[in-house]
Each structure stands twice: as C-alpha cells, then as structure tokens.
Design an enzyme around this catalytic site. Structure first.
Site, short mmCIF file in Angstrom:
data_model
loop_
_atom_site.label_atom_id
_atom_site.label_comp_id
_atom_site.label_asym_id
_atom_site.label_seq_id
_atom_site.Cartn_x
_atom_site.Cartn_y
_atom_site.Cartn_z
N LEU A 189 23.97 -50.01 -4.72
CA LEU A 189 24.24 -50.62 -3.41
C LEU A 189 24.00 -49.65 -2.25
CD1 LEU A 189 27.37 -52.86 -4.21
CD2 LEU A 189 24.94 -53.45 -4.33
N TYR B 281 6.36 -41.00 -0.15
CA TYR B 281 6.70 -42.23 -0.85
C TYR B 281 5.59 -42.59 -1.84
CZ TYR B 281 7.04 -47.21 -1.74
OH TYR B 281 7.07 -48.43 -2.36
N GLY C 258 2.03 -41.49 8.46
CA GLY C 258 1.90 -41.96 7.08
C GLY C 258 1.27 -43.33 6.93
N1 UFG Z 1 4.74 -51.93 12.29
C1 UFG Z 1 4.83 -51.94 13.66
N2 UFG Z 1 6.06 -51.98 14.24
C2 UFG Z 1 7.20 -52.02 13.50
C3 UFG Z 1 7.11 -52.03 12.09
C4 UFG Z 1 5.86 -51.98 11.52
O1 UFG Z 1 3.81 -51.89 14.36
O2 UFG Z 1 8.30 -52.03 14.10
C5 UFG Z 1 3.42 -51.89 11.65
C6 UFG Z 1 3.25 -50.69 10.75
O3 UFG Z 1 2.79 -49.59 11.46
C7 UFG Z 1 2.24 -51.23 9.73
C8 UFG Z 1 2.55 -52.72 9.66
O4 UFG Z 1 3.30 -53.02 10.83
O5 UFG Z 1 0.95 -51.08 10.23
C9 UFG Z 1 3.38 -53.06 8.46
O6 UFG Z 1 4.49 -52.19 8.42
P1 UFG Z 1 5.70 -52.40 7.44
O7 UFG Z 1 6.69 -51.30 7.76
O8 UFG Z 1 6.16 -53.79 7.49
O9 UFG Z 1 5.08 -52.17 6.01
P2 UFG Z 1 4.23 -50.92 5.49
O10 UFG Z 1 2.81 -51.35 5.50
O11 UFG Z 1 4.56 -49.65 6.14
O12 UFG Z 1 4.88 -50.78 4.09
C10 UFG Z 1 4.45 -51.49 3.01
C11 UFG Z 1 5.52 -51.43 1.94
C12 UFG Z 1 5.63 -50.04 1.42
C13 UFG Z 1 4.27 -49.53 1.02
C14 UFG Z 1 3.35 -49.59 2.19
C15 UFG Z 1 2.00 -49.04 1.88
O13 UFG Z 1 6.77 -51.85 2.44
O14 UFG Z 1 6.49 -50.02 0.31
O15 UFG Z 1 3.24 -50.94 2.58
O16 UFG Z 1 1.56 -48.29 3.00
F1 UFG Z 1 4.31 -48.26 0.62
#
Ligand code: UFG
Length: 321
Positions: free
Chosen positions: A33, A140, A283
C-alpha cells in the site's frame, strides 16, 4: 488457477485482480500500500506486505500453493526515477529478486512480468517491435531492462518461465467506473488533463513543445487498461499450458501527441483545458509507439477499446465517479 498478484492494489494490478476474480480464479493480492489502495482490491484475498520483507514472503508462499505470479509491484514514474534512482533500484530490483527467491524456494515457476516501453530508450524507429535495440535512458527503464535479463537467466538456470509484457501507456478505467487510475501524486497525462478540465487543477503543464514531432509535443501509444489485462490472461494461459518464456510489446500501434490528447479531452468533457507550456521533463523520449503484431499473431490478442476517445471517456467517467 490460484494466482498471486504482487502489487494488486495499484492501478493495473487492481483491474487484473478484479478480472481474475470475476472469471472464478482464486486470487491473492500482496501489496504494501505504498502506492496502491486497499479499497481498489475488489476480489480475492488481500495480504498487506512488502517485497522487502522476506519473512512475509515466506509466510505467503508457505500458506498458498500458487500456480503463477503476476508481478506488478514496483515504482513507475520516469521523472521520479531520474531524481531518486535508489528508490527504483531498491523497489524494482531488490524487491523482484526477493519475490523470485520465494518462488524458487516454494516451487512456483511461472511469472507474468510488467515491463515497459522505457527499456527501448530513444527509439531508432517506430513503431517499436520486439527486435528493436534496447537502451533505456532513465533509471526506471533500466530497472525493468535488468529484470528482463534476470528472468532470462532464471529460466535458463532454474526453469522459471515468464511472459514479459512491455506496456506502452496504460490508460482508461473499468467501463463500469468501478475502478480507475489513481496515483498519489498523479503524474500521468490523461488524469491530469481531465482534472484541469474539471477545475480540480488550475492548469495542465505540457512538458516540452520543441520535440522533433509534427506539433513539437511527445507522442505516446495509449492502451486501455482492460485490453492490457486481457493480454495478462493470455499470458497466464500460455504459461499454465507449459508455454515457453516470451516477451511482447503491448500497445495499440497508434501514437498521439500531448496536444492531440488535450483535444480529445476537450471533446469528451465538453470543457476547456487550461494549459501552460513548460520545459521538457527529464527522461522523456520524443515518440513511443508499439508494434504489437507479435502478440496479435501468436495469441490472437486484439484490443477491444483501441479508440483514444473511448479510453478517455472511461477515464472521465471514473474521474467524475
Ligand atoms: N505530460 C505532460 N504533462 C503532464 C504529464 C505528462 O506534458 O503533466 C506528457 C509527458 O511528458 C509525456 C506524455 O505526457 O510526453 C505522457 O506522460 P505520462 O506521464 O502520462 O506517461 P509516460 O509516457 O511518462 O509514462 C509511461 C508509463 C511509464 C513508462 C513510460 C515510458 O507510465 O511506466 O511510459 O516512457 F515507463
């Protein structure tokens, strides 16, 4: 089947627990949790415990004869992993090694493992198939990549068979809104955009507008949580019927930019999304799109909810619920 779901109180894990329970399988959720929620576990038996607690694992495996383990437990935020790599190496590697040790000690030799598109790093081509070179660019992704190598070695040496599913962007919610995405703090685009639309957040920050993509924002492949869980069911069936270890990329094969996601959020909610343009997030690769041809071909996996609009509709129903 009797299935252990490690991390079954988290976003993906809780949908999996519910699906297995509905299908009549015996499910045990093991979750500390730290990121999950007790009330998200809608079926089976719940055991609160940590993968860092070897005594708790011994007790868990001593008390249950599991047919297989579905392993979702771990830390998942790319940005946080860059700021605090120790947390990621501890939770995702040490924790997984403890779980694998417990499995070996108790003769459990089947695991479905949650991996990620982040193992590929900056893609050399899209869509990304299983043959794409692997070069994670954040801690990660590195933890998941190393775990994939561990699983390969454990199969060769100990006969521990696994199916690795490399998720692209898990999104959406249960179509009946009984479960959905919940992280604290929330970092994912779709829930944050929905909160900005409904006024729960003052604005959404778009991370970077200078990427080499048509509109300058990052492109991702969003896959519905139910479709993702269906793939885990197929993986379990494969392992139970003595199938060999495999790794698959799992997404819809269609990429949407951050700006495109915001447009669909506006359409689905009928509301405006206040947006601020900010710098890139460390990243983040510019473009991640899956080629999931292999899992479609091998197991006939096919998404029920491929349309981004449906994914966002379900997320919106959950968010309002
Ligand atoms: N983004 C924004 N603003 C925000 C949040 C996200 O612009 O407030 C953008 C991020 O930069 C990214 C896209 O929206 O370009 C998606 O972001 P998320 O955080 O929703 O997801 P991620 O692509 O970072 O993460 C996902 C999975 C991870 C995995 C990753 C691979 O959740 O587990 O893809 O890069 F590792």
């Amino acid at each position: 089947m009797k299935i252990l779901v490690a991390g079954g109180a988290g976003y993906i894990g809780s949908h999996m627990v519910r699906m297995l329970d509905t299908l009549g399988h015996a499910v045990v959720t093991f979750d500390d949790l730290s990121a999950g929620f007790r009330e998200a576990v809608l079926g089976g038996v719940f055991v609160q415990g940590s993968l860092h607690d070897k005594a708790a694992l011994k007790e868990l495996f001593g008390a249950n004869q599991f047919d297989a383990v579905v392993h979702f437990a771990g830390s998942i935020a790319v940005g946080e992993s860059v700021r605090d790599p120790a947390k990621y190496y501890q939770n995702n590697l040490t924790g997984t090694l403890n779980l694998l040790d417990a499995m070996r000690e108790h003769g459990v030799n089947k695991m479905v493992f949650s991996s990620t598109a982040a193992i590929f790093g900056n893609p050399q081509y899209v869509p990304i198939d299983e043959a794409h070179p692997q070069a994670p660019i954040n801690p990660y992704g590195m933890t998941k990549w190393v775990t994939e190598q561990i699983l390969r070695d454990y199969d060769a040496a100990y006969g521990l068979r696994s199916v690795t599913l490399r998720y692209f962007n898990a999104a959406g919610a249960a179509p009946d809104a009984a479960l959905g995405e919940r992280h604290d703090p929330e970092t994912h685009l779709i829930p944050l955009a929905l909160r900005a639309a409904s006024g729960k957040l003052p604005e959404l920050t778009v991370f970077g507008t200078d990427y080499d993509t048509p509109d300058g924002t990052c492109i991702r492949d969003y896959i519905h949580i139910v479709d993702l869980c269906e793939a885990h069911l197929l993986a379990l069936q494969h392992l139970i019927s003595a199938g060999e270890s495999r790794a698959y990329n799992l997404g819809n094969g269609q990429g949407y930019s951050v700006k495109e996601v915001i447009e669909v959020v506006k359409k689905v909610t009928g509301m405006s999304v206040p947006v601020k343009y900010g710098p890139r997030r460390a990243g983040d690769p510019p473009r991640l799109v899956a080629d999931a041809t292999q899992i479609r071909k091998d197991w006939g996996w096919s998404p029920k909810y491929a349309a981004l609009e449906t994914i966002i509709e379900h997320a919106w129903q959950w968010e309002r619920h």
